[in-house]
Structure formats: C-alpha cells, structure tokens
Design an enzyme around this catalytic site. Structure first.
Site, PDB file in Angstrom:
ATOM      1  N   PHE A   1       5.648 137.085   2.629  1.00  0.00           N
ATOM      2  CA  PHE A   1       5.119 135.722   2.677  1.00  0.00           C
ATOM      3  C   PHE A   1       4.956 135.227   1.249  1.00  0.00           C
ATOM      4  O   PHE A   1       4.165 135.767   0.486  1.00  0.00           O
ATOM      5  CB  PHE A   1       3.769 135.732   3.407  1.00  0.00           C
ATOM      6  CG  PHE A   1       3.239 134.368   3.786  1.00  0.00           C
ATOM      7  CD1 PHE A   1       2.582 133.565   2.857  1.00  0.00           C
ATOM      8  CD2 PHE A   1       3.382 133.897   5.078  1.00  0.00           C
ATOM      9  CE1 PHE A   1       2.086 132.321   3.209  1.00  0.00           C
ATOM     10  CE2 PHE A   1       2.895 132.657   5.447  1.00  0.00           C
ATOM     11  CZ  PHE A   1       2.244 131.864   4.505  1.00  0.00           C
TER      12      PHE A   1
ATOM     13  N   GLU B   1       1.991 142.573   8.577  1.00  0.00           N
ATOM     14  CA  GLU B   1       2.312 143.851   7.936  1.00  0.00           C
ATOM     15  C   GLU B   1       1.635 143.961   6.572  1.00  0.00           C
ATOM     16  O   GLU B   1       1.911 143.157   5.677  1.00  0.00           O
ATOM     17  CB  GLU B   1       3.828 143.996   7.760  1.00  0.00           C
ATOM     18  CG  GLU B   1       4.240 145.277   7.060  1.00  0.00           C
ATOM     19  CD  GLU B   1       5.734 145.336   6.793  1.00  0.00           C
ATOM     20  OE1 GLU B   1       6.204 146.392   6.348  1.00  0.00           O
ATOM     21  OE2 GLU B   1       6.423 144.337   7.029  1.00  0.00           O
TER      22      GLU B   1
END
Length: 420
Positions: free
Chosen positions: A226, A261
């Site tokens: 991200f 994650e």
C-alpha cells in the site's frame, strides 16, 4: 592522500537517488526511503564522487527514464550504476530509456498509454477544485496494460516499503487498485499511488465442503502492499484508496473476510480511523447493541456483516464504546446502551486481553496478573483515545467531496468523504 581515502569515494545511495513524476508542466521530485534492495544493506555506493542518479517516470504511463552523473570515477573497475539498478526496473530494464531524454519523451507519445481497468470510485478534495481523483481496479494476469503498469510501478515497493518484495505477476489472484489525478480540463492524468490485493479461497470446513455438491465459493481478501507517493501524502488519498477497496469488497457477495498483510504502524492507524468512521457514522453498527456486556453472538453476527477480522472488529467495538461514552459525557445525553460506563468497557477490554494471553498469564500470581492486565489496558485505552481524536463524524465535518463511480452524490449525503 585524500584521493586514496575510501570515504571520499563513498556516498549514500539514499541521498544520491532522486525520483521524479514528470507532468507536462513540470515534475515532482522526491527521495527514496530505502535503497538497500538495489545497492546493498549498507545503502552505500563506492567509487564515485558527487554522484547523482535520476529515476523519472511519466506521470500517466510510468514509463521510466534513468540517468546518472558524477564528477570523478575512481577506476573503470567499480560497479556500473546502470547495471545495478536496471534489473529492478520495468521488464528488468528493457522498458527503461537511459540518458536520452528526447527518446524517452518520444516513446511516451508513441505508446499512447491508456489507464487499465475499471473506475470503481471517484472523489474530490475541497482544497483542489481543478481535479477529480479516480480509483481504478485491474487484474495483472488478465490485463496486458495492467501488467505493464504494474511492472513499472513495482519499484516503489522496494523504495518505500521496508522488507518489500515483488509479487508473482503471473498469479491471477492478484488485483491492483490505483489512484489517478484527473484534471477537469482533460489534460494528462497523474499516478498517485496503489495497493496490491490478494484473493484466497476460504475453506468452509469439512462438514460443509463434503456435504455440498455445488459449493458457493467464498474468498478472504488481503490488502498487501500500500503506497501513496510522497508528493501526494498527507492529503487524505490513502484513506480514499483504503475505503474504495473495502467498499468494493463489501459489495461483493463472494468476499467473506477482509484482511491486511503485516501492516505498518502508520497503516494500522489509517485502517483504524477508516474502519471507525465507516462503522460509527455510515453503518451505525452499535445501534443494534442495547446493553453490556457484549454477547459473543452479537459480535459474530455484526463482524460477519462487516467482513472484518475477529481481532480488528473486537478493537473497533471497544473503540466505538469509548467514543459513545465520551459523547455521552460531553452532551449529557444517554447513549441508548444499558450499562455503558468506563468500568464496563475496561472489563470488556481486559477480558479480551486475558483470553488472548491466557497461557502467559496463567503462571503469574493474581496480583501480578492484575497489574499486567491494568498496564496493558491503560496502554490500549490511551492508543484508542489517540485514534479517536482524529475520527470525525463525517456526516457533520467533510474535508472532501465524493461520488461513487457512475453516480453523483451530494456532499451532505456521501458516504465517501474521508481521506488520508
């Protein structure tokens, strides 16, 4: 002699590398956070003086350009900068234009790049009236243009995520969501950031699996990498991107659970804030709770509806109750939840902590166990209050305007008004 001093021929690869996003009217230039995946653990380059490396990307296609210069080179035997960095760039360097800026600009025009995928969300920022921002989604194994864009953008994972690594772009379970700035005057779009997501088949248990001929396949979706590029950070784009992904999955009946994650602390904060604003002000998830303590049945029913992990949902329930208690104390109006008090919330948090750490606490004396639980509770409560201080009732205080892809939404009614 100074010329033989190794330190005079050594420089920081972080300081020497300049990254740019080139728009038609100028460029945003910024620095990497990490370069050790490319130049080694010490992030040092030996053999050059006054080294400067420029890695530029076209703002829309991310077509890469690389060049470097220096005032002196120790010898012809030192490592070639170009050969060190090219293997990490698009198509292992084959897609990169080296040194010839004119050739790079011509190749961008010749490519006629089109943003891949479907627009799943649009939003606006009140301080930026000239642009609309769009979130696009594509599958890297099914979209040729998406695969090309991904291979160009993936170097940002090495430069901005600690211990980041490239994903398997041949695996069809990977989807990518990316943000583009789209000027209202129709001029060239600019890449803002992206997230990679992975879809796991969720095993329903052997009883259901064995008893069903035509299984209704369900998935667990994971947010992996991200990134919002540095020039566009602190402008709430990260929150918009996270919400676009979550909303897309909430609408998908095949998605059973949303996971993340190995999140960083910064992403944890972003996730907590986004989840709390959505749950409190859009989904009003505590309205169905009429009394404390919270029942396991209520938690499981609402958690499944929100498609959240157990731990994340439990934390949001605790934060939500603290938020309501603070509002109750400020306004002197009852929350509608019987038994809502600091004591009941403390008991709820400690019960979860005890259950989670039962084995470690079992060998302690009762007094020591209580002290550890109290210390952990206070630390968690302080962290909750820090997060809640940045949570706003988005129905009252909007810093941006939004619309779902395909339909205009009034600023006072939009559910998509939050950002990083």
């Amino acid at each position: 002699m100074a010329e033989l001093n190794p330190t005079s021929w050594t420089c920081s690869s972080n300081n020497a590398l300049y990254v740019s996003i080139a728009e038609p009217k100028g460029a945003f230039t910024f620095k990497p956070k990490f370069t050790y995946p490319i130049f080694g653990e010490a992030e040092q380059i030996f053999g050059y003086k006054d080294l400067r490396m420029d890695l530029a990307f076209d703002c829309k296609s991310l077509k890469p350009f690389f060049n470097y210069r220096y005032s002196s080179k120790m010898s012809e035997n030192v490592k070639d900068i170009k050969m060190q960095i090219l293997p990490f760039l698009a198509e292992k360097g084959k897609d990169v234009v080296f040194k010839d800026e004119g050739k790079w600009l011509d190749s961008i025009d010749d490519e006629k790049f089109s943003i891949p995928g479907d627009c799943v969300e649009e939003y606006k920022i009140r301080s930026d009236v000239l642009n609309t921002y769009k979130v696009f989604k594509f599958n890297i194994a099914k979209s040729k243009g998406g695969l090309k864009l991904h291979r160009r953008m993936q170097v940002f994972v090495l430069l901005y995520i600690e211990a980041g690594s490239y994903i398997d772009d041949k695996d069809p379970a990977w989807d990518i969501y990316c943000i583009y700035k789209c000027p209202k005057d129709g001029s060239k779009e600019t890449f803002i950031g992206f997230t990679t997501t992975y879809s796991y088949w969720k095993y329903p248990g052997h009883l259901i699996y064995d008893a069903t001929d035509s299984l209704n396949v369900r998935y667990r979706q994971k947010i992996s990498q991200f990134i919002i590029l540095p020039p566009f950070q602190s402008k709430r784009h990260g929150q918009h991107l996270y919400e676009a992904v979550v909303n897309d999955w909430l609408k998908d009946s095949s998605v059973e659970e949303i996971t993340v994650e190995d999140p960083s602390e910064a992403f944890d904060d972003l996730r907590d804030r986004c989840d709390m604003e959505r749950l409190l002000f859009e989904h009003h998830f505590l309205k169905s709770l009429d009394k404390l303590p919270v029942t396991a049945e209520w938690i499981e029913n609402v958690r499944k509806q929100e498609k959240m992990e157990k731990r994340q949902f439990a934390r949001c329930v605790e934060m939500g109750l603290l938020y309501l208690l603070n509002e109750q104390q400020k306004t002197m109006k009852p929350s509608g939840i019987d038994g809502l008090s600091q004591k009941e919330i403390r008991k709820l948090i400690k019960a979860r902590l005890y259950k989670k750490n039962r084995d470690a606490l079992a060998d302690l004396e009762k007094g020591d166990m209580q002290d550890k639980l109290q210390t952990a509770y206070q630390r968690i409560r302080d962290d909750y209050m820090r997060i809640l201080s940045s949570v706003r009732n988005t129905q009252k205080n909007r810093l941006s305007l939004s619309k779902r892809a395909g339909s205009e939404v009034d600023a006072g009614e939009s559910k998509k008004a939050k950002a990083e």
